[in-house]
Design a protein around this motif. Structure first.
Motif, mmCIF file in Angstrom:
data_model
loop_
_atom_site.group_PDB
_atom_site.id
_atom_site.type_symbol
_atom_site.label_atom_id
_atom_site.label_comp_id
_atom_site.label_asym_id
_atom_site.label_seq_id
_atom_site.Cartn_x
_atom_site.Cartn_y
_atom_site.Cartn_z
ATOM 1 N N PHE A 8 -8.138 0.756 -3.545
ATOM 2 C CA PHE A 8 -7.199 1.661 -2.874
ATOM 3 C C PHE A 8 -6.389 2.474 -3.878
ATOM 4 O O PHE A 8 -6.257 3.691 -3.741
ATOM 5 C CB PHE A 8 -6.270 0.851 -1.969
ATOM 6 N N LYS A 32 0.822 -1.214 0.000
ATOM 7 C CA LYS A 32 0.000 0.000 0.000
ATOM 8 C C LYS A 32 0.857 1.266 0.000
ATOM 9 O O LYS A 32 0.507 2.262 -0.642
ATOM 10 C CB LYS A 32 -0.943 -0.002 1.218
ATOM 11 N N GLY A 81 0.402 3.154 -3.184
ATOM 12 C CA GLY A 81 -0.355 4.359 -2.838
ATOM 13 C C GLY A 81 0.392 5.613 -3.254
ATOM 14 O O GLY A 81 -0.181 6.508 -3.907
ATOM 15 N N TRP A 141 -0.682 7.919 -6.461
ATOM 16 C CA TRP A 141 -0.985 9.309 -6.108
ATOM 17 C C TRP A 141 -0.113 10.271 -6.906
ATOM 18 O O TRP A 141 -0.605 11.263 -7.461
ATOM 19 C CB TRP A 141 -0.784 9.534 -4.612
ATOM 20 N N ALA A 201 -6.327 6.452 -4.658
ATOM 21 C CA ALA A 201 -5.082 7.220 -4.565
ATOM 22 C C ALA A 201 -4.854 8.036 -5.837
ATOM 23 O O ALA A 201 -4.492 9.214 -5.778
ATOM 24 C CB ALA A 201 -3.903 6.284 -4.327
#
Length: 432
Positions: free
Chosen positions: A150, A15, A19, A23, A154
């Motif tokens: 997830f 993650k 992530g 992002w 992100a």
């Protein structure tokens, strides 16, 4: 799976790595907004030059299947995902830092094009490695789909944040500062990536000797199926035939209508929100509908939005009390993402028709075909604007150009039968 690392630790590491990766990639709209204004106000390029440069900078995206085959076939120090993410982040950081340092009014078009190409090469490599890692994790027995949600979140947060802050920052600060800030963020991503060993991610082990020939032969085998080949040809054609007028509309909105950059950022945020809503609506209510019908419906909706742009440029909406700002934020924001509404049902369709084991390579090929088609579309738009005499100071031919765009958008609808029908369920197949 690698022993010695608990599932909770490996999940946390995945993650963190993905992530930050998704992002930062979602945040790419932040420096690219600066690029638009730097080219327009700093280098004072014409709309055609702006569009040629931006479309040419996407050429590295066309080779995504090649990057995927390389990362699948060649391990670096016993790892085949994390090193490629690090390489991609490094290339991006170098390119944006170079643009930040050399971005002056004397910077040549050739120089900035080279750095943008380098940055997009790095972004392509990162995206391929990130997507592969998500796909590998999804195949694990204990996968619940949480990681996919997830990373989507992100990326979306990065996009929303980048567009909102970018629209405000471009009024307060120079584009060079925006490039520098993004280069710093990429450097932080690089450091984070280098601090994580792939063995701590518990990714499934795949053989490193798969080889180019085997993967390419599997892709060729899949493309020999008419339902796959004809569908991809139509899909790419439906993008390539539409002359994109992105650069021209950007100049029209900022030069002619004097739309503030913050509103352009909000427009893009609105579009991204619409994409998320579309994904949810499709998942809950539209999956049972024929993919071909959905794709045709989106294409027809694009025709109506193109007609709306024609009315907008001719002042029809303003005459009935709809402000230019409202139209740019809502309608233009929707039209910008409506192009990609077709991708979701088409991806599902291709996954149903793909031979087992070829899904990844076929979808990479589809994304590559779309990237190439969008580049062709951009060049087509430049030629159309030039033919109609549209430039940064004269938009009198823009409405005629939009009419041509409308007709070109309608053409693929008449050949939508080239898109394959959905695969029938096993029960229906047995009955037949």
């Amino acid at each position: 799976m690698v022993s010695g690392v608990s599932e909770s630790d490996s999940a946390r590491n995945r993650k963190v790595l993905l992530g930050i990766g998704f992002w930062v990639q979602g945040l790419r709209c932040f420096p690219w907004m600066g690029v638009n204004f730097f080219l327009k106000d700093g280098l004072r390029v014409e709309p055609s030059t702006l569009q040629i440069l931006l479309n040419s900078a996407n050429l590295p995206m066309v080779a995504k299947p090649f990057y995927g085959i390389i990362s699948d076939s060649f391990y670096i120090f016993g790892q085949h995902r994390v090193p490629y993410i690090a390489i991609g982040a490094f290339l991006q950081a170098i390119s944006w830092m170079a643009i930040a340092i050399f971005a002056t009014s004397g910077m040549s078009i050739t120089s900035i094009t080279f750095y943008l190409l380098l940055g997009n090469l790095g972004a392509s490599i990162v995206e391929v490695a990130n997507d592969a890692m998500v796909a590998e994790t999804a195949k694990q027995p204990n996968s619940s789909g949480e990681l996919q949600s997830f990373v989507l979140m992100a990326s979306s947060i990065g996009g929303v944040f980048g567009n909102l802050v970018g629209g405000i920052a471009i009024n307060q600060y120079s584009p060079r500062l925006m490039f520098f800030v993004y280069a710093i963020l990429l450097s932080l991503q690089l450091l984070t990536t280098l601090s994580i060993r792939e063995s701590s991610l518990n990714l499934p082990k795949t053989p490193s000797n798969i080889g180019f020939k085997k993967q390419i032969s599997e892709l060729v085998c899949a493309l020999k199926k008419p339902e796959i080949l004809y569908s991809i040809i139509w899909f790419a054609f439906s993008y390539a035939i539409i002359p994109t007028l992105t650069g021209t509309m950007f100049f029209y909105q900022t030069q002619h209508l004097k739309i503030e950059s913050s509103l352009l950022g909000i427009s893009k945020v609105f579009g991204q929100g619409a994409m998320l809503v579309w994904a949810v609506v499709y998942e809950r209510y539209l999956k049972s509908i024929s993919s071909r019908k959905l794709i045709a419906a989106v294409q027809i909706a694009m025709v109506f939005f193109m007609a709306s742009d024609f009315l907008f440029v001719n002042g029809v909406y303003k005459s009935i009390g709809i402000s230019d700002s409202f139209y740019v934020v809502v309608i233009s924001g929707l039209l910008e993402v409506l192009y990609f509404f077709k991708v979701l049902p088409f991806s599902v369709l291709m996954a149903k028709h793909c031979p087992r084991g070829c899904e990844g390579s076929v979808m990479a090929f589809v994304m590559s075909a779309i990237a190439l088609a969008m580049i062709v579309s951009g060049y087509f738009g430049v030629a159309l604007a030039a033919y109609m005499g549209v430039n940064g100071d004269d938009f009198s031919g823009l409405s005629s150009a939009l009419l041509v765009q409308l007709v070109c958008t309608l053409i693929p609808v008449f050949w939508v039968k080239c898109v394959a029908e959905d695969v029938k369920s096993e029960k229906k197949s047995k009955k037949n």
